[in-house]
Design a protein around this motif. Structure first.
Motif, PDB file in Angstrom:
ATOM      1  N   PHE A  25      83.074 -46.907 -50.018  1.00 29.06           N
ATOM      2  CA  PHE A  25      84.057 -46.956 -48.928  1.00 29.06           C
ATOM      3  C   PHE A  25      83.348 -46.937 -47.578  1.00 29.06           C
ATOM      4  CE2 PHE A  25      86.135 -44.098 -45.828  1.00 29.06           C
ATOM      5  CZ  PHE A  25      87.208 -44.904 -45.445  1.00 29.06           C
ATOM      6  N   ALA A  26      82.416 -46.014 -47.411  1.00 25.87           N
ATOM      7  CA  ALA A  26      81.730 -45.846 -46.130  1.00 25.87           C
ATOM      8  C   ALA A  26      80.877 -47.068 -45.784  1.00 25.87           C
ATOM      9  CB  ALA A  26      80.876 -44.589 -46.150  1.00 25.87           C
ATOM     10  N   ARG A  27      80.158 -47.589 -46.771  1.00 26.22           N
ATOM     11  CA  ARG A  27      79.312 -48.766 -46.537  1.00 26.22           C
ATOM     12  C   ARG A  27      80.156 -49.970 -46.122  1.00 26.22           C
ATOM     13  NH1 ARG A  27      78.151 -50.225 -51.299  1.00 26.22           N
ATOM     14  NH2 ARG A  27      76.615 -48.613 -51.763  1.00 26.22           N
ATOM     15  N   GLN A  28      81.247 -50.210 -46.869  1.00 27.16           N
ATOM     16  CA  GLN A  28      82.109 -51.356 -46.569  1.00 27.16           C
ATOM     17  C   GLN A  28      82.758 -51.225 -45.199  1.00 27.16           C
ATOM     18  OE1 GLN A  28      82.483 -54.274 -48.297  1.00 27.16           O
ATOM     19  NE2 GLN A  28      83.536 -54.866 -46.430  1.00 27.16           N
ATOM     20  N   LEU A  29      83.235 -50.032 -44.874  1.00 24.59           N
ATOM     21  CA  LEU A  29      83.858 -49.812 -43.569  1.00 24.59           C
ATOM     22  C   LEU A  29      82.855 -50.039 -42.441  1.00 24.59           C
ATOM     23  CD1 LEU A  29      86.250 -48.940 -41.829  1.00 24.59           C
ATOM     24  CD2 LEU A  29      85.580 -46.560 -42.256  1.00 24.59           C
ATOM     25  N   THR A  30      81.657 -49.510 -42.609  1.00 25.91           N
ATOM     26  CA  THR A  30      80.632 -49.672 -41.574  1.00 25.91           C
ATOM     27  C   THR A  30      80.242 -51.134 -41.415  1.00 25.91           C
ATOM     28  OG1 THR A  30      79.809 -47.464 -42.056  1.00 25.91           O
ATOM     29  CG2 THR A  30      78.357 -48.900 -40.780  1.00 25.91           C
ATOM     30  N   CYS A  31      80.054 -51.819 -42.523  1.00 24.37           N
ATOM     31  CA  CYS A  31      79.698 -53.236 -42.454  1.00 24.37           C
ATOM     32  C   CYS A  31      80.807 -54.029 -41.764  1.00 24.37           C
ATOM     33  CB  CYS A  31      79.423 -53.784 -43.852  1.00 24.37           C
ATOM     34  SG  CYS A  31      78.841 -55.495 -43.840  1.00 24.37           S
ATOM     35  N   THR A  32      82.054 -53.790 -42.158  1.00 29.72           N
ATOM     36  CA  THR A  32      83.186 -54.494 -41.541  1.00 29.72           C
ATOM     37  C   THR A  32      83.236 -54.237 -40.039  1.00 29.72           C
ATOM     38  OG1 THR A  32      84.473 -54.385 -43.580  1.00 29.72           O
ATOM     39  CG2 THR A  32      85.710 -54.695 -41.543  1.00 29.72           C
ATOM     40  N   ASN A  33      83.078 -52.978 -39.640  1.00 31.58           N
ATOM     41  CA  ASN A  33      83.181 -52.615 -38.226  1.00 31.58           C
ATOM     42  C   ASN A  33      81.971 -53.058 -37.409  1.00 31.58           C
ATOM     43  OD1 ASN A  33      85.631 -51.386 -38.743  1.00 31.58           O
ATOM     44  ND2 ASN A  33      84.871 -49.294 -38.558  1.00 31.58           N
ATOM     45  N   MET A  34      80.782 -52.984 -37.984  1.00 26.05           N
ATOM     46  CA  MET A  34      79.552 -53.170 -37.209  1.00 26.05           C
ATOM     47  C   MET A  34      78.908 -54.549 -37.356  1.00 26.05           C
ATOM     48  SD  MET A  34      78.996 -50.400 -35.423  1.00 26.05           S
ATOM     49  CE  MET A  34      80.753 -50.444 -35.111  1.00 26.05           C
ATOM     50  N   LEU A  35      79.284 -55.317 -38.362  1.00 23.01           N
ATOM     51  CA  LEU A  35      78.640 -56.623 -38.553  1.00 23.01           C
ATOM     52  C   LEU A  35      78.750 -57.522 -37.317  1.00 23.01           C
ATOM     53  CD1 LEU A  35      76.936 -58.256 -40.474  1.00 23.01           C
ATOM     54  CD2 LEU A  35      79.051 -59.194 -41.467  1.00 23.01           C
ATOM     55  N   PRO A  36      79.903 -57.577 -36.634  1.00 21.14           N
ATOM     56  CA  PRO A  36      79.940 -58.411 -35.426  1.00 21.14           C
ATOM     57  C   PRO A  36      78.901 -58.003 -34.379  1.00 21.14           C
ATOM     58  CG  PRO A  36      82.168 -57.804 -36.096  1.00 21.14           C
ATOM     59  CD  PRO A  36      81.217 -57.005 -36.952  1.00 21.14           C
ATOM     60  N   ARG A  75      75.856 -60.317 -33.064  1.00 20.18           N
ATOM     61  CA  ARG A  75      75.766 -60.592 -31.628  1.00 20.18           C
ATOM     62  C   ARG A  75      74.412 -60.178 -31.057  1.00 20.18           C
ATOM     63  NH1 ARG A  75      80.780 -59.410 -30.644  1.00 20.18           N
ATOM     64  NH2 ARG A  75      80.579 -57.196 -30.222  1.00 20.18           N
ATOM     65  N   HIS A  76      73.830 -59.114 -31.608  1.00 24.53           N
ATOM     66  CA  HIS A  76      72.551 -58.607 -31.099  1.00 24.53           C
ATOM     67  C   HIS A  76      71.376 -59.021 -31.975  1.00 24.53           C
ATOM     68  CE1 HIS A  76      74.388 -56.264 -27.897  1.00 24.53           C
ATOM     69  NE2 HIS A  76      75.325 -55.937 -28.759  1.00 24.53           N
ATOM     70  N   ASP A  77      71.630 -59.929 -32.898  1.00 22.37           N
ATOM     71  CA  ASP A  77      70.578 -60.484 -33.761  1.00 22.37           C
ATOM     72  C   ASP A  77      69.852 -59.391 -34.543  1.00 22.37           C
ATOM     73  OD1 ASP A  77      69.306 -62.716 -34.845  1.00 22.37           O
ATOM     74  OD2 ASP A  77      67.620 -62.552 -33.458  1.00 22.37           O
ATOM     75  N   LEU A  78      70.650 -58.477 -35.114  1.00 20.62           N
ATOM     76  CA  LEU A  78      70.112 -57.405 -35.945  1.00 20.62           C
ATOM     77  C   LEU A  78      70.528 -57.655 -37.396  1.00 20.62           C
ATOM     78  CD1 LEU A  78      71.031 -54.361 -33.679  1.00 20.62           C
ATOM     79  CD2 LEU A  78      68.799 -55.458 -33.913  1.00 20.62           C
ATOM     80  N   LEU A  79      69.711 -57.219 -38.304  1.00 26.71           N
ATOM     81  CA  LEU A  79      69.954 -57.420 -39.719  1.00 26.71           C
ATOM     82  C   LEU A  79      70.739 -56.248 -40.299  1.00 26.71           C
ATOM     83  CD1 LEU A  79      69.269 -59.139 -42.257  1.00 26.71           C
ATOM     84  CD2 LEU A  79      67.202 -57.747 -42.482  1.00 26.71           C
ATOM     85  N   TRP A  80      71.816 -56.539 -41.046  1.00 27.68           N
ATOM     86  CA  TRP A  80      72.539 -55.500 -41.777  1.00 27.68           C
ATOM     87  C   TRP A  80      71.910 -55.376 -43.153  1.00 27.68           C
ATOM     88  CZ3 TRP A  80      75.752 -51.533 -41.517  1.00 27.68           C
ATOM     89  CH2 TRP A  80      76.268 -51.037 -42.714  1.00 27.68           C
ATOM     90  N   GLN A  81      71.603 -54.165 -43.581  1.00 29.46           N
ATOM     91  CA  GLN A  81      71.026 -53.937 -44.904  1.00 29.46           C
ATOM     92  C   GLN A  81      71.782 -52.817 -45.606  1.00 29.46           C
ATOM     93  OE1 GLN A  81      66.901 -53.196 -43.682  1.00 29.46           O
ATOM     94  NE2 GLN A  81      66.366 -55.058 -44.811  1.00 29.46           N
ATOM     95  N   ASP A  82      72.414 -53.160 -46.729  1.00 25.42           N
ATOM     96  CA  ASP A  82      73.099 -52.143 -47.526  1.00 25.42           C
ATOM     97  C   ASP A  82      72.150 -51.026 -47.932  1.00 25.42           C
ATOM     98  OD1 ASP A  82      75.524 -53.496 -47.413  1.00 25.42           O
ATOM     99  OD2 ASP A  82      75.380 -54.292 -49.460  1.00 25.42           O
ATOM    100  N   GLU A  83      70.919 -51.400 -48.292  1.00 23.50           N
ATOM    101  CA  GLU A  83      69.941 -50.416 -48.762  1.00 23.50           C
ATOM    102  C   GLU A  83      69.618 -49.390 -47.684  1.00 23.50           C
ATOM    103  OE1 GLU A  83      69.307 -53.757 -48.698  1.00 23.50           O
ATOM    104  OE2 GLU A  83      69.823 -54.187 -50.788  1.00 23.50           O
ATOM    105  N   ALA A  84      69.519 -49.829 -46.445  1.00 21.27           N
ATOM    106  CA  ALA A  84      69.231 -48.909 -45.339  1.00 21.27           C
ATOM    107  C   ALA A  84      70.404 -47.951 -45.137  1.00 21.27           C
ATOM    108  CB  ALA A  84      68.943 -49.684 -44.059  1.00 21.27           C
ATOM    109  N   PHE A  85      71.626 -48.479 -45.242  1.00 21.40           N
ATOM    110  CA  PHE A  85      72.795 -47.614 -45.127  1.00 21.40           C
ATOM    111  C   PHE A  85      72.781 -46.568 -46.230  1.00 21.40           C
ATOM    112  CE2 PHE A  85      76.991 -46.165 -46.127  1.00 21.40           C
ATOM    113  CZ  PHE A  85      77.538 -45.896 -44.891  1.00 21.40           C
ATOM    114  N   ASP A  86      72.542 -47.011 -47.460  1.00 16.15           N
ATOM    115  CA  ASP A  86      72.567 -46.094 -48.601  1.00 16.15           C
ATOM    116  C   ASP A  86      71.525 -44.995 -48.473  1.00 16.15           C
ATOM    117  OD1 ASP A  86      74.540 -47.797 -49.506  1.00 16.15           O
ATOM    118  OD2 ASP A  86      73.424 -48.483 -51.265  1.00 16.15           O
TER     119      ASP A  86
END
Length: 144
Positions: free
Chosen positions: A15-26, A30-41
């Protein structure tokens, strides 16, 4: 609307990973940063996490860490359907109570400079104490 929180359990990470990805991916895009599930976990495992609820419905979470200088909000995520209803204000109030109870010198967080949540943080007494290309570092001192 009334809110409660409960300590996060192992099953809450999805739940937390999906919510964060949904909220923060834009912001990441926009800032050319990589989203990584592993880093979140990995971060989830080492932090204190609280699930924000309305009755039994999870609507967000707060992720915290500490050191001698401050209590840090590492994540504060609220589902879009519940924004603007006081959950963020309530959660920061709960964390501020922890700062006072634990006698921490300050509350700190980092926010994307273009995130409108900055306005909420400023209304609740946090001020910008540093910045870089995409982030603002904000702080509220316990003695202020």
């Amino acid at each position: 609307m009334s809110f409660q929180w409960r300590a996060a359990e192992a099953g809450d990470i999805g739940f937390a990973r999906q919510l964060t990805c949904t909220n923060m991916l834009p912001y990441h895009l926009r800032h050319d940063l990589l989203w990584q599930d592993e880093a979140f976990d990995l971060a989830w495992i080492i932090r204190q996490n609280w699930i924000i609820c309305h009755h039994d419905q999870a609507l967000g979470f707060v992720s915290l860490s500490r050191d001698a200088r401050a209590l840090y909000i590492r994540e504060l995520q609220i589902a879009e359907a519940f924004r603007g209803q006081g959950a963020g204000t309530w959660a920061i109030g709960q964390v501020w109570s922890m700062v006072r109870l634990e006698r921490r010198p300050a509350l700190r967080l980092t926010v994307f400079r273009d995130n409108p949540a900055r306005g909420l943080y400023e209304r609740l007494g946090l001020r910008v104490v540093g910045e870089d290309e995409c982030f603002l570092r904000m702080q509220r001192d316990a003695d202020a």
